[in-house]
Design a protein around this motif. Structure first.
Motif, PDB file in Angstrom:
ATOM      1  N   ASP A  17       0.830  -1.135  -0.004  1.00 59.70           N
ATOM      2  CA  ASP A  17       0.017   0.138  -0.183  1.00 59.70           C
ATOM      3  C   ASP A  17       0.787   1.347  -0.063  1.00 59.70           C
ATOM      4  OD1 ASP A  17      -2.440  -1.515   0.248  1.00 59.70           O
ATOM      5  OD2 ASP A  17      -1.941  -1.576   2.375  1.00 59.70           O
ATOM      6  N   LEU A  18       1.916   1.256   0.726  1.00 64.59           N
ATOM      7  CA  LEU A  18       2.908   2.437   0.716  1.00 64.59           C
ATOM      8  C   LEU A  18       4.310   1.895   0.492  1.00 64.59           C
ATOM      9  CD1 LEU A  18       0.549   3.334   2.816  1.00 64.59           C
ATOM     10  CD2 LEU A  18       2.256   4.626   3.756  1.00 64.59           C
ATOM     11  N   VAL A  19       5.101   2.558  -0.302  1.00 63.82           N
ATOM     12  CA  VAL A  19       6.578   2.407  -0.699  1.00 63.82           C
ATOM     13  C   VAL A  19       7.012   3.609  -0.202  1.00 63.82           C
ATOM     14  CG1 VAL A  19       8.029   1.529  -2.208  1.00 63.82           C
ATOM     15  CG2 VAL A  19       5.779   0.921  -2.749  1.00 63.82           C
ATOM     16  N   CYS A  20       8.091   3.270   0.775  1.00 65.00           N
ATOM     17  CA  CYS A  20       8.852   4.172   1.352  1.00 65.00           C
ATOM     18  C   CYS A  20      10.451   4.354   1.275  1.00 65.00           C
ATOM     19  CB  CYS A  20       8.429   4.317   2.915  1.00 65.00           C
ATOM     20  SG  CYS A  20       6.946   3.864   3.179  1.00 65.00           S
ATOM     21  N   PRO A  21      10.859   5.304   0.159  1.00 64.72           N
ATOM     22  CA  PRO A  21      12.206   5.416   0.132  1.00 64.72           C
ATOM     23  C   PRO A  21      12.904   5.946   1.535  1.00 64.72           C
ATOM     24  CG  PRO A  21      11.073   6.202  -1.774  1.00 64.72           C
ATOM     25  CD  PRO A  21      10.261   5.912  -0.931  1.00 64.72           C
ATOM     26  N   SER A  22      13.836   5.436   1.955  1.00 66.32           N
ATOM     27  CA  SER A  22      14.612   5.479   3.204  1.00 66.32           C
ATOM     28  C   SER A  22      15.857   5.867   3.249  1.00 66.32           C
ATOM     29  CB  SER A  22      14.339   4.380   4.079  1.00 66.32           C
ATOM     30  OG  SER A  22      15.058   4.264   5.176  1.00 66.32           O
ATOM     31  N   ARG A  23      16.146   7.009   3.968  1.00 68.31           N
ATOM     32  CA  ARG A  23      17.597   7.326   4.001  1.00 68.31           C
ATOM     33  C   ARG A  23      18.299   6.823   5.275  1.00 68.31           C
ATOM     34  NH1 ARG A  23      15.052  13.201   4.829  1.00 68.31           N
ATOM     35  NH2 ARG A  23      13.811  11.878   6.398  1.00 68.31           N
ATOM     36  N   PHE A  24      17.564   5.881   6.133  1.00 72.27           N
ATOM     37  CA  PHE A  24      17.919   5.269   7.119  1.00 72.27           C
ATOM     38  C   PHE A  24      18.264   3.808   7.277  1.00 72.27           C
ATOM     39  CE2 PHE A  24      16.206   9.336   8.798  1.00 72.27           C
ATOM     40  CZ  PHE A  24      17.427  10.129   8.533  1.00 72.27           C
ATOM     41  N   ILE A  25      18.208   3.091   5.992  1.00 72.38           N
ATOM     42  CA  ILE A  25      18.420   1.505   5.950  1.00 72.38           C
ATOM     43  C   ILE A  25      19.706   1.547   5.147  1.00 72.38           C
ATOM     44  CG2 ILE A  25      15.858   1.125   6.241  1.00 72.38           C
ATOM     45  CD1 ILE A  25      15.939   0.661   3.129  1.00 72.38           C
ATOM     46  N   LYS A  26      20.175   0.431   4.983  1.00 71.02           N
ATOM     47  CA  LYS A  26      21.416  -0.072   4.133  1.00 71.02           C
ATOM     48  C   LYS A  26      21.433   0.420   2.953  1.00 71.02           C
ATOM     49  CE  LYS A  26      24.790  -3.574   3.373  1.00 71.02           C
ATOM     50  NZ  LYS A  26      24.960  -5.009   3.423  1.00 71.02           N
ATOM     51  N   GLY A  27      22.266   1.165   2.416  1.00 68.48           N
ATOM     52  CA  GLY A  27      22.189   1.855   1.267  1.00 68.48           C
ATOM     53  C   GLY A  27      21.735   3.290   1.074  1.00 68.48           C
TER      54      GLY A  27
END
Length: 239
Positions: A113-123
């Motif tokens: 339902d939501l896809v969340c680009p993350s600055r705080f996971i690996k990569g």
């Protein structure tokens, strides 16, 4: 054959030439069925002239005039005036994450339902931000990761994909100040039990123009949704 479509909403305000690179990267690299909606506040915004000059009569670009003023209202207008199966919030000065658009779309097709680009996971990375802004952003994400049931590590990133189903399930959007609409939708989707996933993303503070993020005045709206998520987490853990 997949027929689902994606609306990419880009709120603009006197962006000048920074928007050209953003749009060019999307047009050259995005493969899914998408439409870019430029969400603007006023007809004299020079951003509109620059876009029309550089991308004349491009059928992948749509213009949506804000019913009011401001970042959140521009996105609300974009949501109400588009019809794709999914909606992405994309920043006008984001020259780093265009390759994530198709990846986010694929996760949506997979059923999230939501896809969340993350600055705080690996990569993922967050670079070039003022010290206090970055500190508070990291603290908020740390809090939600370890002291709530929110299933993502980067809670405050405005860059996000939402299914239209999620947007239609929310009765009203309340955010006015700050860049909190994405955070609000994420908070309410979490309470509804929607599925979320993360992908690593990069955020670098803008090098052209100036940031419209006003830390002190924007803190209260973020705190409001922080409390909302905390209450949701208590509800989930006592069910």
């Amino acid at each position: 054959m997949n027929t689902k479509t994606l609306d990419i909403l880009i709120p603009v305000y006197n962006e000048d030439k920074v928007i050209v690179k953003t749009i060019q990267q999307i047009l050259e690299n995005t493969k899914c069925d998408y439409l870019i909606s430029i969400c603007y506040d006023y007809d004299q915004d020079p951003t509109l002239t620059i876009i029309n000059k550089n991308f004349p009569n491009n059928n992948k670009i749509n213009f949506v005039k804000n019913f009011s003023r401001g970042f959140n209202n521009a996105l609300k207008t974009g949501i109400n005036k588009t019809y794709g199966d999914a909606v992405m919030f994309y920043m006008a000065d984001d020259h780093e994450n265009y390759m994530l658009i198709d990846q986010c779309y694929e996760r949506f097709i997979d059923g999230y339902d939501l896809v969340c680009p993350s600055r705080f996971i690996k990569g993922g990375k967050m670079e070039g931000n003022p010290f206090l802004k970055e500190l508070l952003t990291r603290l908020a994400s740390f809090f939600f990761q370890y002291f709530s049931t929110l299933p993502i590590k980067d809670s405050t990133n405005a860059f996000r994909l939402f299914s239209r189903k999620v947007l239609n399930s929310i009765e009203n959007f309340e955010s006015i100040k700050g860049f909190t609409l994405s955070f609000e939708i994420t908070s309410k989707a979490h309470r509804l039990g929607c599925t979320m996933t993360e992908l690593p993303s990069v955020w670098r503070d803008r090098e052209v123009g100036y940031s419209k993020f006003k830390l002190l005045s924007f803190l209260p709206p973020y705190i409001r949704w922080l409390i909302y998520i905390t209450k949701t987490s208590l509800f989930h853990t006592t069910k």
